[in-house]
Scaffold this active site. Structure first.
Site, short mmCIF file in Angstrom:
data_model
loop_
_atom_site.label_atom_id
_atom_site.label_comp_id
_atom_site.label_asym_id
_atom_site.label_seq_id
_atom_site.Cartn_x
_atom_site.Cartn_y
_atom_site.Cartn_z
N ASP A 130 0.69 -1.35 0.09
CA ASP A 130 -0.35 0.20 -0.20
C ASP A 130 1.12 1.07 0.14
O ASP A 130 0.24 2.72 -0.03
CB ASP A 130 -0.76 0.06 1.53
CG ASP A 130 -2.13 -0.71 1.13
OD1 ASP A 130 -2.47 -2.11 0.39
OD2 ASP A 130 -2.43 -0.71 2.20
N ASP A 132 1.91 3.04 2.25
CA ASP A 132 1.36 3.60 3.30
C ASP A 132 2.27 4.19 4.44
O ASP A 132 1.33 4.42 5.42
CB ASP A 132 -0.01 3.35 3.39
CG ASP A 132 -0.42 1.95 4.24
OD1 ASP A 132 0.77 1.50 4.34
OD2 ASP A 132 -1.54 2.11 5.27
N ARG A 165 -19.32 2.22 -21.85
CA ARG A 165 -19.30 1.62 -20.42
C ARG A 165 -18.28 2.07 -19.18
O ARG A 165 -17.34 3.39 -19.67
CB ARG A 165 -18.84 0.54 -20.39
CG ARG A 165 -20.39 -0.31 -20.98
CD ARG A 165 -19.51 -2.24 -20.43
NE ARG A 165 -20.83 -2.68 -21.02
CZ ARG A 165 -20.64 -3.87 -20.87
NH1 ARG A 165 -19.24 -4.51 -21.67
NH2 ARG A 165 -21.03 -5.13 -21.39
N ARG A 174 -5.70 0.15 2.03
CA ARG A 174 -7.16 -0.24 2.93
C ARG A 174 -6.43 1.32 3.69
O ARG A 174 -7.70 1.75 4.01
CB ARG A 174 -6.09 -0.87 3.91
CG ARG A 174 -6.84 -1.47 5.34
CD ARG A 174 -6.42 -1.80 6.43
NE ARG A 174 -5.20 -2.98 5.93
CZ ARG A 174 -5.41 -4.46 6.61
NH1 ARG A 174 -6.41 -4.79 6.87
NH2 ARG A 174 -4.52 -5.54 6.27
O1 F6P Z 1 -1.55 -4.51 3.89
C1 F6P Z 1 -1.81 -4.99 3.00
C2 F6P Z 1 -3.24 -5.09 1.79
O2 F6P Z 1 -2.71 -6.44 0.90
C3 F6P Z 1 -4.10 -4.33 1.66
O3 F6P Z 1 -4.45 -3.45 0.82
C4 F6P Z 1 -5.45 -4.98 1.92
O4 F6P Z 1 -6.35 -4.77 2.04
C5 F6P Z 1 -4.75 -6.32 3.05
O5 F6P Z 1 -3.57 -6.29 2.36
C6 F6P Z 1 -4.86 -7.88 2.38
O6 F6P Z 1 -4.67 -8.38 3.21
P1 F6P Z 1 -4.36 -10.37 2.74
O7 F6P Z 1 -3.94 -10.68 2.88
O8 F6P Z 1 -5.10 -11.02 4.24
O9 F6P Z 1 -5.55 -10.69 2.37
#
Ligand code: F6P
Length: 350
Positions: A130, A132, A165, A174
């Protein structure tokens, strides 16, 4: 001879193996350290589950996605994990590990910091698809995800145009909309919705209408999974969740906002709308050259810190330099998309 443990925690991302390889090769070749992979993140230290990472086992992995030592979202300090931190300390002693390189995001590094405060020699390497994590300009894996999402947007453009479309593309993100913003800019999105900016559905419809009135009969909307939108029968704006379950760090499992948004757009504008969820395709497969190089630089820098005996730190990218900073200055703060980036994206909306 020093023994170094390496672990990967949290969601995987492309570039982890490049990082593991750099830690192991630099440690072995330059300083003669023995390097061990801790299997499945913090779970491996709770169970004492490690395997030696010799030159052979880190050979041929530079370009491979995923992580050869496995990962998990195990939280040794979670309320159901009584005694786990003590087990970790015992296992570190039993295995004679002089230091642990923890490759992970905010949750993984939060655990690393707590263990450092209990006397463990930890060095952190930032990781999150992400992008972040605070303290670092970029994390590896992000560039690969942006490239995957950009290619998807390019492909969706041609089919959107053929069918007149609106295409909604849901990407990961997230707490922050970095993937959406970067892929949206690179792919020429007509609208980008991110968690940092409250969503006004009337404005969404207006942007799309304006575009269609200009004679464009298709649009691409990129949306980060972590936006909140006004759901039917809910008083306030909500996340769209995959399940009610939470992970061991208490995070909700997001996913599905694209489909909700597509329905709302179709209803609100009358334009036929489809959605695509890129999901874990963004985290899989071979890393870009940028991510391989960034992971390699982080790995090299982490070993240097161990060599100097500087623990409780994390290596980060600042401009074009890799620098060490205190772990405690990084944890619990998200790096969100700032207006500099969103203002660039906005120029091309509608
Ligand atoms: O934290 C990184 C992330 O890829 C998020 O963007 C996402 O919400 C989450 O992990 C998905 O996690 P999992 O691998 O548990 O589905």
């Amino acid at each position: 001879m020093k023994k170094i443990g390496i672990l990967t925690g949290g969601g995987d991302c492309p570039g982890l193996n490049a990082t593991i390889r750099a830690v192991a090769k630099k440690g072995r070749i330059v300083y003669g350290y023995e390097t061990y992979g801790i299997i499945g993140g913090w779970r491996g230290l709770i169970n004492g589950d490690v395997k030696e990472l010799d030159m052979d086992s880190v050979s041929g992995i530079l370009h491979r996605g995923g992580t050869i030592i496995g990962t998990s979202r195990t939280n040794p300090f979670g309320k159901d994990n009584k005694g786990d931190p003590e087990r970790i300390l015992e296992n570190i002693k039993k295995l004679n590990l002089d230091a642990v390189v923890s490759i992970g995001g905010d949750d993984t590094q939060g655990v690393a910091l707590k263990l450092f405060e209990m006397g463990v020699n930890v060095v952190g390497i930032p990781k999150t698809i992400d992008n972040d994590m605070s303290g670092t300009d970029f994390t590896f894996g992000f560039d690969t995800a942006v490239n995957i999402a950009t290619e998807a947007i390019d492909r969706l453009h041609t089919t959107a145009e053929s069918h007149n479309r609106v295409m909604v593309v849901e990407v990961m993100g997230r707490h922050a909309g970095w993937i959406a913003t970067f892929a949206g800019i690179a792919g020429g999105a007509d609208l980008i919705l991110i968690p940092e900016k409250p969503v006004d559905m009337e404005e969404v419809y207006e942007v799309l209408r304006r575009r269609h009135e200009r004679g464009k009969n298709y649009s691409i909307v990129v949306v980060a999974e972590g936006i909140k939108i006004p759901l039917e029968n809910e008083k306030s704006e909500e996340f769209v969740l995959q399940t009610e379950k939470r992970d061991p760090f208490g995070h909700v499992m997001l996913g599905g906002v694209g489909s909700v948004l597509a329905k709302m757009i179709e209803k609100g504008t009358g334009y036929e709308t489809r959605y695509t969820v890129l999901g874990h395709t963004q985290r899989g497969g071979t890393p870009t050259a940028f991510d391989r190089i960034l992971g390699t630089r982080f790995g090299i820098a982490a070993i240097e810190l161990i060599h100097k005996g500087e623990f409780g730190k994390i290596v980060v990218l600042r401009g074009n330099e890799i620098v060490p900073i205190e772990l405690k200055d990084v944890i619990g703060r998200n790096k969100t998309v700032d207006d500099y980036w969103y203002d660039i994206a906005k120029v091309f909306f509608g």
